[in-house]
Scaffold this motif. Structure first.
Motif, PDB file in Angstrom:
ATOM      1  N   VAL A 105       0.855  -1.191   0.000  1.00 40.52           N
ATOM      2  CA  VAL A 105       0.000   0.000   0.000  1.00 40.52           C
ATOM      3  C   VAL A 105       0.894   1.244   0.000  1.00 40.52           C
ATOM      4  CG1 VAL A 105      -1.602   1.273   1.477  1.00 40.52           C
ATOM      5  CG2 VAL A 105      -1.939  -1.161   1.084  1.00 40.52           C
ATOM      6  N   ASN A 106       0.509   2.275  -0.727  1.00 39.36           N
ATOM      7  CA  ASN A 106       1.362   3.473  -0.801  1.00 39.36           C
ATOM      8  C   ASN A 106       1.208   4.354   0.440  1.00 39.36           C
ATOM      9  OD1 ASN A 106      -0.852   5.155  -1.124  1.00 39.36           O
ATOM     10  ND2 ASN A 106      -0.541   5.496  -3.308  1.00 39.36           N
ATOM     11  N   ALA A 107       2.005   5.404   0.516  1.00 49.26           N
ATOM     12  CA  ALA A 107       2.092   6.191   1.751  1.00 49.26           C
ATOM     13  C   ALA A 107       0.774   6.870   2.112  1.00 49.26           C
ATOM     14  CB  ALA A 107       3.201   7.235   1.619  1.00 49.26           C
ATOM     15  N   SER A 108      -0.081   7.136   1.130  1.00 45.18           N
ATOM     16  CA  SER A 108      -1.364   7.788   1.430  1.00 45.18           C
ATOM     17  C   SER A 108      -2.425   6.796   1.912  1.00 45.18           C
ATOM     18  CB  SER A 108      -1.886   8.505   0.180  1.00 45.18           C
ATOM     19  OG  SER A 108      -2.340   7.551  -0.771  1.00 45.18           O
ATOM     20  N   TRP A 109      -2.148   5.519   1.787  1.00 46.62           N
ATOM     21  CA  TRP A 109      -3.124   4.464   2.113  1.00 46.62           C
ATOM     22  C   TRP A 109      -4.393   4.596   1.268  1.00 46.62           C
ATOM     23  CZ3 TRP A 109      -2.523   0.319   5.694  1.00 46.62           C
ATOM     24  CH2 TRP A 109      -1.283   0.305   6.336  1.00 46.62           C
ATOM     25  N   MET A 110      -4.262   5.126   0.081  1.00 47.95           N
ATOM     26  CA  MET A 110      -5.415   5.287  -0.805  1.00 47.95           C
ATOM     27  C   MET A 110      -5.282   4.417  -2.058  1.00 47.95           C
ATOM     28  SD  MET A 110      -7.734   7.340   0.268  1.00 47.95           S
ATOM     29  CE  MET A 110      -8.057   8.615   1.456  1.00 47.95           C
ATOM     30  N   ASP A 111      -4.127   3.801  -2.254  1.00 52.16           N
ATOM     31  CA  ASP A 111      -3.915   3.024  -3.482  1.00 52.16           C
ATOM     32  C   ASP A 111      -2.758   2.050  -3.231  1.00 52.16           C
ATOM     33  OD1 ASP A 111      -3.961   2.140  -6.158  1.00 52.16           O
ATOM     34  OD2 ASP A 111      -4.188   4.177  -6.945  1.00 52.16           O
ATOM     35  N   VAL A 112      -2.569   1.139  -4.168  1.00 54.45           N
ATOM     36  CA  VAL A 112      -1.428   0.220  -4.065  1.00 54.45           C
ATOM     37  C   VAL A 112      -0.128   0.987  -4.317  1.00 54.45           C
ATOM     38  CG1 VAL A 112      -2.748  -1.822  -4.738  1.00 54.45           C
ATOM     39  CG2 VAL A 112      -1.647  -0.436  -6.509  1.00 54.45           C
ATOM     40  N   ASP A 113       0.976   0.404  -3.884  1.00 54.55           N
ATOM     41  CA  ASP A 113       2.292   0.987  -4.111  1.00 54.55           C
ATOM     42  C   ASP A 113       2.855   0.390  -5.404  1.00 54.55           C
ATOM     43  OD1 ASP A 113       4.890   1.810  -4.165  1.00 54.55           O
ATOM     44  OD2 ASP A 113       5.343   1.228  -2.088  1.00 54.55           O
ATOM     45  N   ARG A 114       2.915   1.214  -6.436  1.00 57.19           N
ATOM     46  CA  ARG A 114       3.318   0.686  -7.746  1.00 57.19           C
ATOM     47  C   ARG A 114       4.777   0.259  -7.780  1.00 57.19           C
ATOM     48  NH1 ARG A 114      -0.921   2.282 -11.958  1.00 57.19           N
ATOM     49  NH2 ARG A 114      -2.343   3.477 -10.673  1.00 57.19           N
ATOM     50  N   ALA A 115       5.539   0.599  -6.741  1.00 55.94           N
ATOM     51  CA  ALA A 115       6.925   0.116  -6.695  1.00 55.94           C
ATOM     52  C   ALA A 115       6.953  -1.397  -6.462  1.00 55.94           C
ATOM     53  CB  ALA A 115       7.694   0.839  -5.588  1.00 55.94           C
ATOM     54  N   HIS A 116       5.887  -1.945  -5.882  1.00 51.24           N
ATOM     55  CA  HIS A 116       5.873  -3.375  -5.565  1.00 51.24           C
ATOM     56  C   HIS A 116       4.719  -4.121  -6.222  1.00 51.24           C
ATOM     57  CE1 HIS A 116       8.980  -2.564  -2.660  1.00 51.24           C
ATOM     58  NE2 HIS A 116       8.223  -1.661  -2.064  1.00 51.24           N
ATOM     59  N   TRP A 117       3.624  -3.454  -6.412  1.00 50.90           N
ATOM     60  CA  TRP A 117       2.407  -4.096  -6.931  1.00 50.90           C
ATOM     61  C   TRP A 117       2.571  -4.378  -8.421  1.00 50.90           C
ATOM     62  CZ3 TRP A 117      -1.813  -5.951  -4.526  1.00 50.90           C
ATOM     63  CH2 TRP A 117      -2.940  -6.231  -5.300  1.00 50.90           C
ATOM     64  N   THR A 118       2.217  -5.577  -8.836  1.00 51.69           N
ATOM     65  CA  THR A 118       2.330  -5.950 -10.252  1.00 51.69           C
ATOM     66  C   THR A 118       1.020  -6.613 -10.677  1.00 51.69           C
ATOM     67  OG1 THR A 118       3.084  -8.214  -9.871  1.00 51.69           O
ATOM     68  CG2 THR A 118       4.788  -6.492  -9.841  1.00 51.69           C
ATOM     69  N   PRO A 119       0.842  -6.874 -11.968  1.00 56.01           N
ATOM     70  CA  PRO A 119      -0.350  -7.617 -12.384  1.00 56.01           C
ATOM     71  C   PRO A 119      -0.433  -8.996 -11.730  1.00 56.01           C
ATOM     72  CG  PRO A 119       0.718  -6.593 -14.287  1.00 56.01           C
ATOM     73  CD  PRO A 119       1.647  -6.407 -13.118  1.00 56.01           C
ATOM     74  N   GLY A 120       0.692  -9.514 -11.252  1.00 55.01           N
ATOM     75  CA  GLY A 120       0.693 -10.830 -10.607  1.00 55.01           C
ATOM     76  C   GLY A 120      -0.180 -10.874  -9.371  1.00 55.01           C
ATOM     77  N   GLN A 121      -0.121  -9.827  -8.537  1.00 58.79           N
ATOM     78  CA  GLN A 121      -0.948  -9.837  -7.321  1.00 58.79           C
ATOM     79  C   GLN A 121      -2.433  -9.854  -7.691  1.00 58.79           C
ATOM     80  OE1 GLN A 121       1.930  -7.958  -7.361  1.00 58.79           O
ATOM     81  NE2 GLN A 121       3.000  -8.983  -5.688  1.00 58.79           N
ATOM     82  N   THR A 122      -2.799  -9.075  -8.708  1.00 60.68           N
ATOM     83  CA  THR A 122      -4.207  -9.081  -9.138  1.00 60.68           C
ATOM     84  C   THR A 122      -4.599 -10.466  -9.645  1.00 60.68           C
ATOM     85  OG1 THR A 122      -4.101  -6.741  -9.714  1.00 60.68           O
ATOM     86  CG2 THR A 122      -5.879  -8.008 -10.724  1.00 60.68           C
ATOM     87  N   ALA A 123      -3.723 -11.078 -10.434  1.00 60.69           N
ATOM     88  CA  ALA A 123      -4.042 -12.407 -10.989  1.00 60.69           C
ATOM     89  C   ALA A 123      -4.191 -13.444  -9.880  1.00 60.69           C
ATOM     90  CB  ALA A 123      -2.952 -12.823 -11.978  1.00 60.69           C
ATOM     91  N   MET A 124      -3.333 -13.349  -8.866  1.00 60.23           N
ATOM     92  CA  MET A 124      -3.390 -14.321  -7.765  1.00 60.23           C
ATOM     93  C   MET A 124      -4.685 -14.155  -6.967  1.00 60.23           C
ATOM     94  SD  MET A 124      -0.667 -14.858  -4.630  1.00 60.23           S
ATOM     95  CE  MET A 124      -0.564 -13.130  -4.118  1.00 60.23           C
ATOM     96  N   ILE A 125      -5.048 -12.918  -6.649  1.00 60.93           N
ATOM     97  CA  ILE A 125      -6.256 -12.697  -5.851  1.00 60.93           C
ATOM     98  C   ILE A 125      -7.496 -13.058  -6.665  1.00 60.93           C
ATOM     99  CG2 ILE A 125      -7.626 -10.927  -4.664  1.00 60.93           C
ATOM    100  CD1 ILE A 125      -4.908  -9.563  -3.959  1.00 60.93           C
ATOM    101  N   ARG A 126      -7.478 -12.740  -7.953  1.00 54.94           N
ATOM    102  CA  ARG A 126      -8.614 -13.115  -8.801  1.00 54.94           C
ATOM    103  C   ARG A 126      -8.777 -14.636  -8.824  1.00 54.94           C
ATOM    104  NH1 ARG A 126      -6.955 -11.677 -13.769  1.00 54.94           N
ATOM    105  NH2 ARG A 126      -7.982  -9.663 -13.960  1.00 54.94           N
ATOM    106  N   ALA A 127      -7.668 -15.348  -8.976  1.00 53.61           N
ATOM    107  CA  ALA A 127      -7.729 -16.822  -9.021  1.00 53.61           C
ATOM    108  C   ALA A 127      -8.283 -17.369  -7.711  1.00 53.61           C
ATOM    109  CB  ALA A 127      -6.343 -17.394  -9.297  1.00 53.61           C
ATOM    110  N   ALA A 128      -7.853 -16.785  -6.592  1.00 53.16           N
ATOM    111  CA  ALA A 128      -8.347 -17.256  -5.291  1.00 53.16           C
ATOM    112  C   ALA A 128      -9.847 -17.003  -5.173  1.00 53.16           C
ATOM    113  CB  ALA A 128      -7.592 -16.557  -4.163  1.00 53.16           C
ATOM    114  N   ALA A 129     -10.287 -15.816  -5.581  1.00 53.72           N
ATOM    115  CA  ALA A 129     -11.711 -15.472  -5.455  1.00 53.72           C
ATOM    116  C   ALA A 129     -12.575 -16.364  -6.344  1.00 53.72           C
ATOM    117  CB  ALA A 129     -11.919 -14.003  -5.799  1.00 53.72           C
ATOM    118  N   GLN A 130     -11.990 -16.860  -7.427  1.00 57.17           N
ATOM    119  CA  GLN A 130     -12.786 -17.664  -8.366  1.00 57.17           C
ATOM    120  C   GLN A 130     -12.842 -19.145  -8.000  1.00 57.17           C
ATOM    121  OE1 GLN A 130     -11.022 -16.353 -12.101  1.00 57.17           O
ATOM    122  NE2 GLN A 130     -12.722 -14.932 -12.464  1.00 57.17           N
ATOM    123  N   LEU A 131     -12.096 -19.552  -6.974  1.00 56.66           N
ATOM    124  CA  LEU A 131     -12.202 -20.953  -6.549  1.00 56.66           C
ATOM    125  C   LEU A 131     -13.589 -21.154  -5.944  1.00 56.66           C
ATOM    126  CD1 LEU A 131      -8.625 -21.378  -5.048  1.00 56.66           C
ATOM    127  CD2 LEU A 131      -9.504 -22.407  -7.150  1.00 56.66           C
TER     128      LEU A 131
END
Ligand SMILES: [Zn+2]
Length: 309
Positions: free
Chosen positions: A170-196
């Motif tokens: 999470v970025n310093a404002s706590w309003m969005d992800v931190d693009r220094a670390h967040w990648t499409p991979g995290q979205t893909a992983m959470i989407r896959a988990a939610a779809q089980l």
């Protein structure tokens, strides 16, 4: 209504605000201090003191934040595409159906993300129940934390798994992800988990849901299961429904509301979190902590689970 559910959420799920990444020595110090002061009948002392599963048929007993677990399985600490973190906590136990769900997710993630796999945090204690440290839920073997940090290419040693820090997404404002670390991979992983199919809910920090809402594209049905929650900026939380055949002993939650939850609910959460972190601090004495849950507060069957040999 939203405010009410936020307050309920605050009381029920103060899970892992900063707990996921604590090292072995930090965790040991906390446990020692608690054991010094907890009453003898505190359920967390009793369940926190058992190191093996109850040799009974697998059963999730009670509700996510008030119950216990019979016949747990352990997630193997090393799999082809996962590693369990913080092994000294002995919290890699779950209902066999949750363990299978985690193994399924771990197998999908490399194909979806190109990562070597996932890092698994706390699941449950060997017999479930309240824990000495962290987590209001995780009591009936149906909740698991998965780190948002990918599994590194090189397998982690046992020592590294005790000390390696997780990444704040999470970025310093706590309003969005931190693009220094967040990648499409995290979205893909959470989407896959939610779809089980047996997954009932996923918990992420509201700032992480902002990133997911933006990146979801046109197929957004899975977002309804992804719920904003305090903390959950180092890991996300997977909750499965009561396994078929659990009977009345296992209490499901009501299903989440329809819709992607990317509108007012999310902006309310962001505002509330922002106020809690950056708003004026309340004066006056700190509120007195609630006395710990005793064994009497848990379903009766948890007494059998606690003593089964
Ligand atoms: Zn959790």
């Amino acid at each position: 209504m939203i405010l009410r559910s936020l307050i309920i959420a605050i009381t029920l799920f103060s899970c892992g605000v900063s707990h996921a990444q604590e090292t072995q020595s930090e965790e040991a110090a906390k446990r020692a201090e608690l054991l010094r002061t907890l009453p003898d009948n505190a359920a967390k002392r009793l369940f926190g003191g058992v190191s093996n599963a109850a040799p009974l048929e697998a059963r999730a007993i009670g509700s996510y934040a008030k119950g216990c677990l019979a016949g747990a399985s352990a997630l193997p600490v090393d799999g082809e595409s996962w590693q369990v973190m913080r092994l000294s906590r002995n919290r890699n136990w779950g209902h066999p159906q949750l363990i299978r769900t985690l193994e399924t997710l771990a197998r999908q993630v490399p194909k979806l993300t190109g990562w070597p796999g996932i890092l698994v945090g706390d699941i449950s204690q060997p017999r479930g129940g309240p824990m000495l440290t962290g987590h209001a839920s995780h009591q009936i073997g149906l909740d698991a934390d998965v780190w948002l940090t990918p599994k590194p290419e090189q397998p982690l040693s046992k020592a590294q798994r005790e000390t390696m820090p997780a990444t704040n997404m999470v970025n310093a404002s706590w309003m969005d992800v931190d693009r220094a670390h967040w990648t499409p991979g995290q979205t893909a992983m959470i989407r896959a988990a939610a779809q089980l199919p047996n997954v009932a809910r996923i918990f992420v920090n509201p700032a992480i849901k902002v990133g997911l809402c933006r990146e979801a594209g046109s197929n957004r049905a899975w977002l309804s299961k992804v719920r904003p929650m305090w903390g959950h900026n180092y890991h996300f939380h997977i909750r499965i429904a009561c396994p078929a055949g659990s009977g009345e002993a296992c209490e499901d939650q009501a299903p989440p509301p329809d819709g992607d939850g990317c509108g007012k609910e999310l902006s309310d959460w962001l505002a509330l979190q922002h106020k809690a972190l950056f708003g004026p601090k309340k004066d006056g004495p700190p509120s007195r902590p609630k006395p710990p849950m005793t064994l009497d507060a848990l379903p009766d069957a948890c007494r059998e689970v606690l003593v089964a040999r």
